[in-house]
Design an enzyme around this catalytic site. Structure first.
Site, mmCIF file in Angstrom:
data_model
loop_
_atom_site.group_PDB
_atom_site.id
_atom_site.type_symbol
_atom_site.label_atom_id
_atom_site.label_comp_id
_atom_site.label_asym_id
_atom_site.label_seq_id
_atom_site.Cartn_x
_atom_site.Cartn_y
_atom_site.Cartn_z
ATOM 1 N N HIS A 53 26.925 -83.023 75.250
ATOM 2 C CA HIS A 53 27.721 -84.155 75.723
ATOM 3 C C HIS A 53 27.000 -85.479 75.481
ATOM 4 O O HIS A 53 27.631 -86.467 75.077
ATOM 5 C CB HIS A 53 28.060 -83.995 77.205
ATOM 6 C CG HIS A 53 28.848 -82.760 77.508
ATOM 7 N ND1 HIS A 53 29.035 -82.286 78.785
ATOM 8 C CD2 HIS A 53 29.494 -81.887 76.687
ATOM 9 C CE1 HIS A 53 29.768 -81.180 78.743
ATOM 10 N NE2 HIS A 53 30.047 -80.917 77.477
ATOM 11 N N HIS B 63 38.211 -81.699 74.984
ATOM 12 C CA HIS B 63 36.817 -81.402 75.305
ATOM 13 C C HIS B 63 36.170 -80.562 74.212
ATOM 14 O O HIS B 63 34.985 -80.755 73.895
ATOM 15 C CB HIS B 63 36.672 -80.682 76.647
ATOM 16 C CG HIS B 63 35.229 -80.464 76.995
ATOM 17 N ND1 HIS B 63 34.449 -81.455 77.546
ATOM 18 C CD2 HIS B 63 34.407 -79.399 76.799
ATOM 19 C CE1 HIS B 63 33.213 -81.004 77.674
ATOM 20 N NE2 HIS B 63 33.163 -79.762 77.234
ATOM 21 N N ASP C 124 32.737 -81.510 72.234
ATOM 22 C CA ASP C 124 31.600 -80.615 71.984
ATOM 23 C C ASP C 124 31.251 -80.579 70.495
ATOM 24 O O ASP C 124 30.075 -80.604 70.118
ATOM 25 C CB ASP C 124 31.932 -79.196 72.448
ATOM 26 C CG ASP C 124 31.769 -79.002 73.948
ATOM 27 O OD1 ASP C 124 31.113 -79.849 74.594
ATOM 28 O OD2 ASP C 124 32.285 -77.992 74.470
ATOM 29 N N HIS D 23 30.299 -73.643 70.333
ATOM 30 C CA HIS D 23 28.977 -74.118 69.938
ATOM 31 C C HIS D 23 28.344 -73.237 68.862
ATOM 32 O O HIS D 23 27.746 -73.740 67.909
ATOM 33 C CB HIS D 23 28.057 -74.168 71.159
ATOM 34 C CG HIS D 23 28.551 -75.046 72.254
ATOM 35 N ND1 HIS D 23 28.726 -76.404 72.096
ATOM 36 C CD2 HIS D 23 28.894 -74.777 73.539
ATOM 37 C CE1 HIS D 23 29.164 -76.927 73.230
ATOM 38 N NE2 HIS D 23 29.274 -75.952 74.119
#
Length: 299
Positions: A85, A242, A246, A269
């Site tokens: 973030h 969101h 990321d 991720h």
């Protein structure tokens, strides 16, 4: 705030300091972001580690775990997690160089979005530096896949992003965002989107010793077809926004902004880091260009 001048590298004017809890460790940590010299890049420092090298320069190769967040490690085995973030805020606000000191193994989650980090950096102020901004230009498509998940980087004359998610609950369902990655769009459409999870997963994570700092204050939690947060969502399609946030942070471990288009489908991720490593392993697929006032010079 004035817009980013993308011709030059940028750092902050004054130290920016905050404190909070790590979402997985539940440990309270103090974070301080400090200016850095041109060309220094982003370096994290574990100030609680004193018996070995505690500096962790950010790079694609430094990422060692990306299952639940982005974790980096140096050659001395010092690790730091949940950097994505803050890295997204650095990327969108054009911060090329900074030293980030943290006195624990994980960055604070704050409210689960990049908004508090942007506010922190805004208060510190920004300063242009005497070095032209380096940019990673995508020359050939790079794609990684894992089942029905995929992530790709494609040639483009600006930094664009498309992200798609699909969850079997009417609270989320199929969501797509497609946008130009720049400071204005990030501030208005992306930075306030919070991390999210499902109530049954949160309980399983806690039994495994994770998500100890997670709460309705720093995540959107879904139980069946209900959002448990009293205030509901902050914006339309907050979930996919969101995931895009990321991805912006995950890609900035490359150390420079992109001139290309990212397309992610159900990516997380781990897949984002696989994409970073695939790009680095294919030097013919990209090049570094320097943004000078009147031209782009190939390095």
């Amino acid at each position: 705030m004035p817009p980013v001048n993308d011709q030059f590298e940028r750092t902050i004017v004054a130290p920016a300091i905050c404190a909070g809890v790590g979402v997985h460790t539940g440990r309270r940590v103090r974070l301080a972001i400090r200016p850095a010299a041109p060309g220094a890049g982003i370096t994290f420092v574990r100030t609680d580690v004193r018996d070995r090298d505690n500096r962790i320069p950010v790079s694609g190769e430094a990422v060692v775990d990306a299952r639940l967040n982005t974790m980096i490690e140096n050659a001395a085995g010092v690790r730091l997690s949940t950097i994505e973030h803050l890295m997204a805020a650095f990327a969108a606000l054009g911060v090329s160089n900074a030293v980030v000191e943290v006195d624990g193994p994980e960055l604070p989650i704050l409210d689960g979005s990049a908004l508090p980090f942007v506010q922190l950096l805004d208060r510190a102020g920004f300063r242009g530096q005497d070095a032209f901004q380096r940019v990673i230009e995508i020359l050939e498509p790079i794609r990684v896949e894992e089942g029905d998940k995929s992530a790709a980087l494609l040639p483009c004359d600006r930094y664009e992003m498309r992200f798609e998610i699909d969850f079997p609950t009417p609270v989320i369902g199929n969501q797509v965002v497609d946008f130009v990655v720049d400071e204005r769009t990030f501030r208005h459409e992306i930075m306030a989107a919070r991390t999210f999870g499902f109530a049954h997963e949160v309980e399983a994570l806690r039994q495994a010793g994770l998500a100890r700092g997670g709460s309705l204050e720093n995540a959107v939690v879904i139980d069946g077809d209900v959002i448990l947060n009293p205030g509901g969502l902050r914006m339309e399609r907050e979930f996919v926004r969101h995931k895009a946030l990321d991805a912006i942070g995950d890609l900035y471990v490359l150390g420079a902004p992109l001139l290309g288009r990212y397309e992610g489908v159900k990516a997380g991720h781990a897949l984002n880091n696989q994409l970073v490593r695939a790009l680095l392993a294919n030097p013919q697929a990209w090049r570094i260009v320097t943004r000078a006032p009147e031209l782009a010079l190939a390095c």
